[in-house]
Design an enzyme around this catalytic site. Structure first.
Site, mmCIF file in Angstrom:
data_model
loop_
_atom_site.group_PDB
_atom_site.id
_atom_site.type_symbol
_atom_site.label_atom_id
_atom_site.label_comp_id
_atom_site.label_asym_id
_atom_site.label_seq_id
_atom_site.Cartn_x
_atom_site.Cartn_y
_atom_site.Cartn_z
ATOM 1 N N SER A 168 -1.358 85.210 33.486
ATOM 2 C CA SER A 168 -1.750 86.625 33.367
ATOM 3 C C SER A 168 -1.120 87.618 34.731
ATOM 4 O O SER A 168 -0.048 87.690 34.802
ATOM 5 C CB SER A 168 -3.365 86.483 33.624
ATOM 6 O OG SER A 168 -4.057 87.912 33.325
ATOM 7 N N ASP A 178 -3.711 86.812 26.600
ATOM 8 C CA ASP A 178 -3.809 86.345 27.887
ATOM 9 C C ASP A 178 -3.789 84.822 27.824
ATOM 10 O O ASP A 178 -4.681 84.200 27.350
ATOM 11 C CB ASP A 178 -4.881 86.951 28.564
ATOM 12 C CG ASP A 178 -4.917 86.766 30.113
ATOM 13 O OD1 ASP A 178 -4.369 85.883 30.582
ATOM 14 O OD2 ASP A 178 -5.171 87.821 30.921
#
Length: 334
Positions: free
Chosen positions: A43, A192
């Site tokens: 991320s 993500d």
């Protein structure tokens, strides 16, 4: 001795690890990314890893984050909000309720804004242009499988190096509810990597041992988090329902904490840390609920925390990770 850098996910809280790294970089000769043989990031940590791999300094990336946050984390308008605008102004509670209903129907922030900012920074560069081995996790919601982007640091890694860095950055950071699912340039629906590897230290150690064939006694890992908070929920009643789990018990935070603990446990076990003392975890325990993934109002505070921690850790870490730069990375495919 091989040196590995692992960076957690955490949205704008990524200011903490990049400030920590930038502060250390100020004491070094050259850029901090040049000292590592493998960088793994999820991320926001994935965006930082990509930047370091492409040769940007940590200080440059810190400035990027300071500018990125206020641009990206601006709440979106949507149809629900427009339709309920008639009822705005009745009371503060009504206004808050309308805002909450609005964001139940769409992602909180516009990924196109993030894309523009990342594209301005990385341009059309490809993953294969990284000067360092990279591992960047994402998750394919089409087939329910992890989708891990990797540089060509093994003969079998023959495709990812062609991917655009912007595509990889958007895939690893498409946090559910915060940003839309990212449809890759090859039409793969990705979210993500933090849904399963927000703390990617375990992933890093597995990569080192299984694919790179590095022996535990031959590598060191610097694992940097994005702050953590102690759990503070009421366990007086054991029979909890959906509302309690979703609100009072902070289910997502529990998942994240459990994953991080499991990741570190895996790392310590596989790396034989008890004998090799080869994993160094840097993180900051903060007040529960103070920092969110989009808490741009705390950028300067997070930046200061990173500097303060670096000031404490530099004496020990210098001898372990920064005595000399890593050897040149030569990919198998270009």
């Amino acid at each position: 001795m091989y040196k590995i850098l692992s960076i957690d996910g955490g949205g704008i809280k990524g200011v903490y690890p990049i400030s920590f790294l930038a502060s250390i970089e100020d004491t070094l000769s050259g850029k901090i990314g040049e000292y590592f043989d493998l960088i793994v990031g999820t991320s926001t940590g994935g965006i930082i890893a990509l930047g370091l791999g492409l040769g940007f300094s940590a200080n440059d990336l810190l400035k990027f984050y300071e500018e990125l946050g206020p641009e990206v984390f601006v709440k979106r308008e949507n149809g629900v909000k427009r339709k309920t605008a008639l009822f705005k102004g009745i009371s503060k509670k009504t206004d808050a309720l309308i805002d909450n209903i609005s964001y139940l129907r769409q992602a909180k922030y516009d990924a196109e804004v993030l894309k523009r900012q990342v594209q301005l920074k990385f341009g059309e560069r490809q993953l294969g242009e990284s000067k360092t081995r990279l591992v960047i996790p994402s998750f394919n919601i089409g087939n329910g499988e992890p989708h891990v982007y990797k540089t060509s640091h093994h003969p079998r890694l023959q495709m990812d190096y062609r991917s655009k860095v912007v595509d990889v950055a958007l895939a690893t950071s498409a946090a559910p509810t915060y940003f839309q699912t990212h449809l890759s340039e090859n039409n793969v629906p990705l979210v993500d990597g933090g849904v399963y590897a927000n703390n990617p230290t375990g992933l890093a150690v597995v990569e080192a041992i299984s694919l790179l064939n590095w022996k535990p006694e031959d590598f060191k890992v610097l694992s940097v988090g994005c702050t953590n908070a102690p759990m503070d929920f009421d366990i007086s009643k054991q029979d909890k329902g959906t509302i309690d789990w979703a609100t009072k018990l902070k289910l997502i935070e529990i998942f994240m904490l459990a994953q991080s603990k499991q990741s570190m446990g895996t790392s310590y076990l596989l790396a034989n840390h008890r004998e090799n003392n080869n994993i160094f975890r840097i993180d900051e325990t903060v007040t529960n609920g103070k920092y969110g993934l989009d808490s741009i109002e705390f950028i300067e505070e997070l930046k200061g925390m990173g500097y303060a921690r670096a000031r404490i850790e530099v004496p020990e870490l210098r001898d372990v990770f920064f005595d000399k730069k890593a050897s040149d990375f030569i990919p198998y495919h270009k």
